[in-house]
Design a protein around this motif. Structure first.
Motif, PDB file in Angstrom:
ATOM      1  N   LYS A 157       0.842  -1.208   0.000  1.00 38.07           N
ATOM      2  CA  LYS A 157       0.000   0.000   0.000  1.00 38.07           C
ATOM      3  C   LYS A 157       0.871   1.250   0.000  1.00 38.07           C
ATOM      4  O   LYS A 157       0.625   2.188  -0.758  1.00 38.07           O
ATOM      5  N   ARG A 158       1.908   1.247   0.855  1.00 42.73           N
ATOM      6  CA  ARG A 158       2.811   2.410   0.915  1.00 42.73           C
ATOM      7  C   ARG A 158       3.591   2.581  -0.386  1.00 42.73           C
ATOM      8  O   ARG A 158       3.734   3.684  -0.886  1.00 42.73           O
ATOM      9  N   ALA A 159       4.093   1.488  -0.923  1.00 46.68           N
ATOM     10  CA  ALA A 159       4.934   1.553  -2.121  1.00 46.68           C
ATOM     11  C   ALA A 159       4.158   1.984  -3.350  1.00 46.68           C
ATOM     12  O   ALA A 159       4.689   2.708  -4.200  1.00 46.68           O
ATOM     13  N   LEU A 160       2.914   1.584  -3.470  1.00 47.93           N
ATOM     14  CA  LEU A 160       2.120   1.940  -4.649  1.00 47.93           C
ATOM     15  C   LEU A 160       1.636   3.379  -4.602  1.00 47.93           C
ATOM     16  O   LEU A 160       1.190   3.913  -5.623  1.00 47.93           O
ATOM     17  N   ARG A 161       1.730   4.036  -3.466  1.00 51.80           N
ATOM     18  CA  ARG A 161       1.347   5.446  -3.370  1.00 51.80           C
ATOM     19  C   ARG A 161       2.379   6.386  -3.981  1.00 51.80           C
ATOM     20  O   ARG A 161       2.077   7.500  -4.334  1.00 51.80           O
ATOM     21  N   VAL A 162       3.647   5.941  -4.065  1.00 53.70           N
ATOM     22  CA  VAL A 162       4.725   6.811  -4.576  1.00 53.70           C
ATOM     23  C   VAL A 162       4.556   7.042  -6.060  1.00 53.70           C
ATOM     24  O   VAL A 162       4.236   6.188  -6.812  1.00 53.70           O
TER      25      VAL A 162
END
Length: 162
Positions: A157-162
């Motif tokens: 979830k965190r990585a796909l927000r970048v």
């Protein structure tokens, strides 16, 4: 954790990769040691009946047990040779699954539309994770345990927000 990020998080660029593999509690080096210790333990009781007919009566059973153990562990290793690779760039997200038997499976979608979903109870395993993008939804990390899948879900979830 049986997965590795390239480059390491936190991701400051939209380009990154994730490799996932099943956890191995018995490494190949330890497999050799285990089988050697098992052969030694099997041989010790046979030394007491050395030179008698009882040795020939027991030997086939010990050989069958040792061969069956070797075969079962080796089969387990071959079935666990799964590798999943998720490559994400600024435009595309691509998941490649290398199966131990059978063809390679590919999935690709526009990075902007890719979403990660957690299915706490509805999937084939607890905390089932899927990636949805385009017209398909694919699983990722189904071979991980429930706690590892939860950690992976948060990381994705965190990585796909970048």
């Amino acid at each position: 954790m049986p997965y590795e990020w390239t480059p390491k998080p936190p991701h400051t660029t939209p380009d990154w990769s994730l490799s996932l593999w099943p956890y191995r509690s018995l490494l190949r080096r330890d497999f050799v040691l285990f089988m050697g210790a098992t052969a030694t333990i099997i041989t010790l009781p046979l030394l007491t009946v050395l030179g008698t007919a009882v040795l020939w009566a027991l030997l086939p059973f010990f050989a069958i047990m040792f061969t069956g153990l070797w075969y079962a562990l080796n089969l387990s290793y071959k079935r666990g040779e799964v590798l999943e690779e998720l490559h994400v760039t600024a435009q595309v997200a691509q998941l490649i699954r290398h199966n131990p038997k059978g063809p390679r499976q590919d999935w690709q979608a526009n990075r902007y539309w890719v979403t990660v979903h957690l299915h706490p109870k509805g999937g084939p395993v607890e905390n089932y994770i899927t990636l949805r993008g385009g017209d398909r939804e694919v699983e990722i990390g189904a071979f991980l345990d429930a706690a590892e899948r939860l950690a992976l879900y948060d990381d994705l979830k965190r990585a796909l927000r970048v």
